[in-house]
Motif scaffolding. Structure first.
Motif, mmCIF file in Angstrom:
data_model
loop_
_atom_site.group_PDB
_atom_site.id
_atom_site.type_symbol
_atom_site.label_atom_id
_atom_site.label_comp_id
_atom_site.label_asym_id
_atom_site.label_seq_id
_atom_site.Cartn_x
_atom_site.Cartn_y
_atom_site.Cartn_z
ATOM 1 N N PRO A 95 0.824 -1.210 0.000
ATOM 2 C CA PRO A 95 0.000 0.000 0.000
ATOM 3 C C PRO A 95 0.864 1.270 0.000
ATOM 4 O O PRO A 95 1.728 1.433 0.861
ATOM 5 C CB PRO A 95 -0.804 -0.134 1.301
ATOM 6 N N ARG A 96 0.640 2.107 -1.001
ATOM 7 C CA ARG A 96 1.363 3.376 -1.162
ATOM 8 C C ARG A 96 2.876 3.186 -1.324
ATOM 9 O O ARG A 96 3.667 4.073 -1.033
ATOM 10 C CB ARG A 96 1.068 4.328 0.012
ATOM 11 N N LYS A 97 3.262 1.989 -1.819
ATOM 12 C CA LYS A 97 4.677 1.741 -2.075
ATOM 13 C C LYS A 97 4.811 1.054 -3.429
ATOM 14 O O LYS A 97 4.129 0.071 -3.692
ATOM 15 C CB LYS A 97 5.294 0.873 -0.972
ATOM 16 N N TRP A 98 5.696 1.561 -4.264
ATOM 17 C CA TRP A 98 5.827 1.036 -5.609
ATOM 18 C C TRP A 98 7.239 1.315 -6.122
ATOM 19 O O TRP A 98 8.013 2.046 -5.507
ATOM 20 C CB TRP A 98 4.803 1.689 -6.548
ATOM 21 N N PHE A 99 7.560 0.686 -7.244
ATOM 22 C CA PHE A 99 8.800 1.026 -7.938
ATOM 23 C C PHE A 99 8.471 1.230 -9.414
ATOM 24 O O PHE A 99 7.448 0.764 -9.913
ATOM 25 C CB PHE A 99 9.876 -0.055 -7.762
ATOM 26 N N GLN A 100 9.353 1.926 -10.097
ATOM 27 C CA GLN A 100 9.095 2.331 -11.482
ATOM 28 C C GLN A 100 10.158 1.772 -12.411
ATOM 29 O O GLN A 100 11.338 1.741 -12.079
ATOM 30 C CB GLN A 100 9.068 3.860 -11.564
ATOM 31 N N THR A 101 9.723 1.311 -13.581
ATOM 32 C CA THR A 101 10.606 0.725 -14.575
ATOM 33 C C THR A 101 10.551 1.565 -15.848
ATOM 34 O O THR A 101 9.475 2.008 -16.261
ATOM 35 C CB THR A 101 10.182 -0.725 -14.888
ATOM 36 N N ASP A 102 11.702 1.771 -16.485
ATOM 37 C CA ASP A 102 11.753 2.614 -17.681
ATOM 38 C C ASP A 102 10.787 2.130 -18.757
ATOM 39 O O ASP A 102 10.069 2.918 -19.366
ATOM 40 C CB ASP A 102 13.176 2.639 -18.249
ATOM 41 N N ALA A 103 10.773 0.827 -19.028
ATOM 42 C CA ALA A 103 9.858 0.260 -20.018
ATOM 43 C C ALA A 103 9.607 -1.206 -19.666
ATOM 44 O O ALA A 103 10.541 -1.921 -19.297
ATOM 45 C CB ALA A 103 10.433 0.374 -21.428
ATOM 46 N N ASN B 1 19.914 -4.240 -6.091
ATOM 47 C CA ASN B 1 18.655 -4.195 -5.342
ATOM 48 C C ASN B 1 17.461 -3.957 -6.259
ATOM 49 O O ASN B 1 16.395 -4.542 -6.071
ATOM 50 C CB ASN B 1 18.722 -3.111 -4.258
ATOM 51 N N ARG B 2 17.631 -3.094 -7.236
ATOM 52 C CA ARG B 2 16.525 -2.817 -8.149
ATOM 53 C C ARG B 2 16.209 -4.034 -9.011
ATOM 54 O O ARG B 2 15.039 -4.342 -9.270
ATOM 55 C CB ARG B 2 16.865 -1.606 -9.012
ATOM 56 N N ALA B 3 17.247 -4.746 -9.466
ATOM 57 C CA ALA B 3 17.022 -5.955 -10.252
ATOM 58 C C ALA B 3 16.352 -7.037 -9.406
ATOM 59 O O ALA B 3 15.440 -7.728 -9.856
ATOM 60 C CB ALA B 3 18.346 -6.469 -10.827
ATOM 61 N N SER B 4 16.799 -7.176 -8.154
ATOM 62 C CA SER B 4 16.201 -8.157 -7.250
ATOM 63 C C SER B 4 14.737 -7.828 -6.974
ATOM 64 O O SER B 4 13.878 -8.717 -6.949
ATOM 65 C CB SER B 4 16.989 -8.201 -5.935
ATOM 66 N N ARG B 5 14.443 -6.551 -6.787
ATOM 67 C CA ARG B 5 13.073 -6.129 -6.520
ATOM 68 C C ARG B 5 12.175 -6.426 -7.721
ATOM 69 O O ARG B 5 11.031 -6.859 -7.565
ATOM 70 C CB ARG B 5 13.049 -4.643 -6.193
ATOM 71 N N ALA B 6 12.690 -6.202 -8.916
ATOM 72 C CA ALA B 6 11.903 -6.504 -10.115
ATOM 73 C C ALA B 6 11.608 -7.992 -10.207
ATOM 74 O O ALA B 6 10.464 -8.402 -10.451
ATOM 75 C CB ALA B 6 12.660 -6.025 -11.359
ATOM 76 N N MET B 7 12.628 -8.835 -9.987
ATOM 77 C CA MET B 7 12.443 -10.277 -10.086
ATOM 78 C C MET B 7 11.446 -10.793 -9.058
ATOM 79 O O MET B 7 10.636 -11.671 -9.345
ATOM 80 C CB MET B 7 13.789 -10.985 -9.939
#
Length: 372
Positions: free
Chosen positions: A126-134, A163-169
């Motif tokens: 809730p109210r937490k997200w991450f953003q990806t270029d495409a 960390n960003r790659a791990s979060r995406a996976m």
């Protein structure tokens, strides 16, 4: 921080550089809005419900970025983004080349029949997200998250590449990082690809755009007197085992975007004695490599990118037709060269071809053999 704010409830554009916030005739507007925002914060009201949005760079990029107000001891007025991703957008504006890569990814993905979007937000709480270029979505559960990195990237901290790659996976997105910088492409925290440093107009236009590193072919070979490569175990005499050697291959960027979305090009982890190398290979090469190892390898170095409790995005190289109660059978050392043949034959359980041989020297995948 930003100087331009859009107040959604009042329908006003506010300019914090101006004493009257750009609203003549509304004296004391800052004091009213600031005290109201502080009161909302004291009551625990979420930033996204206070009615303040970035009205500058973020709005121009088509992104809804929520903000709160702050006043420094020297009287300086500030509007602060709720999320670091939005703050970064102001401190490091997107270059024309970065935008050109995003546009090209979207265009070639959609031409290939895939869904795609830029600046895609993925909610993780809730109210937490991450953003990806495409993000390119094949509609069957595979999502490729493209990050375009044309400047220095951190190696530690919550905003690091690892960390960003791990979060995406961990959220169902396969990370794909692309750069034009050699020193970034040589790092191994994720699967990096690199093209030459090109101007935006070349990147954006239709035509061949070569990926010069990050995609490889895997050469499977037996370590005997006819081998072209030195023994990776460091032996002077040949060890007789079967090894795999990655060889760099160029690939067209458009083909890479479509092939990764189709599952025809996949990420792989290739451990050696000192580190784990990460790059892209064809799905066929990945399957041959996993057949050689008897399953996906576990690297000796580097933190695991897939968080505990999450399954790998890679499926097994074959699926047994039936699962039976395991029988008592001799343990097979699938890494032994004696269980590998240079001739691929149909697995005696599932029918798909394999180079592996079981304890009776019959063709069999590891997963098929152990499921019987």
């Amino acid at each position: 921080m930003a100087n331009k704010v859009w107040h959604t409830r009042l329908g006003l554009d506010l300019d914090l550089n101006k004493p009257d916030l750009g609203q003549p005739g509304m004296s004391g507007l800052w004091d009213v809005l600031y005290q109201l925002d502080r009161a909302d914060g004291a009551r625990g009201k979420p930033v996204s419900e206070r009615g303040l949005q970035c009205g500058g760079v973020c709005r121009d990029a088509g992104v809804v970025a929520w903000m709160y107000l702050r006043q420094q001891a020297n009287g300086r007025r500030e509007a602060v983004h709720e999320h670091a991703e939005d703050e970064d957008r102001h401190s490091a504006p997107m270059s024309d080349e970065h935008k050109a890569y995003q546009d090209r990814i979207i265009r070639v993905a959609e031409q290939g029949g895939f869904r795609a979007g830029s600046e895609v937000r993925t909610t993780i709480a809730p109210r937490k997200w991450f953003q990806t270029d495409a993000v390119v979505d094949n509609g069957a559960g595979l999502r490729i998250g493209w990050e375009i990195q044309l400047s220095t990237a951190s190696t530690a901290g919550p905003r690091s590449v690892r960390n960003r790659a791990s979060r995406a996976m961990s959220n169902g997105i396969t990370p794909a990082w692309h750069t034009d910088m050699t020193r970034l492409a040589r790092r191994n925290e994720t699967q990096w690809t690199r093209s030459d440093d090109l101007p935006a107009e070349v990147i954006r236009k239709t035509g061949v755009l070569r990926v010069v590193s990050g995609f490889r072919a895997l050469d499977i070979w037996r370590c005997d007197s006819r081998a072209l490569y030195p023994c990776p175990d460091g032996r002077i005499t040949r060890c007789g085992k079967t090894h795999s050697t990655p060889k760099p291959r160029d690939i067209d960027f458009d083909s890479l975007v479509r092939s990764t979305a189709a599952g025809l090009v996949v990420p792989v982890e290739f451990p050696d004695k000192t580190t784990t190398h990460r790059f892209w290979v064809s799905a066929d090469d990945r399957d041959r490599y996993y057949d050689l190892l008897g399953g996906a390898p576990s690297g000796p170095a580097g933190p695991e990118l897939v968080p505990k409790g999450h399954a790998s995005n890679d499926g097994p190289t074959c699926r047994p037709r039936a699962t039976l109660i395991p029988s008592q059978r001799p343990t097979v050392d699938w890494r032994s060269a004696s269980h590998w043949s240079s001739t691929a034959r149909p697995c005696r359980f599932c029918g798909s071809v394999t180079n592996l041989r079981d304890d009776r020297q019959l063709p069999a995948h590891k997963v098929c053999y152990e499921a019987q």
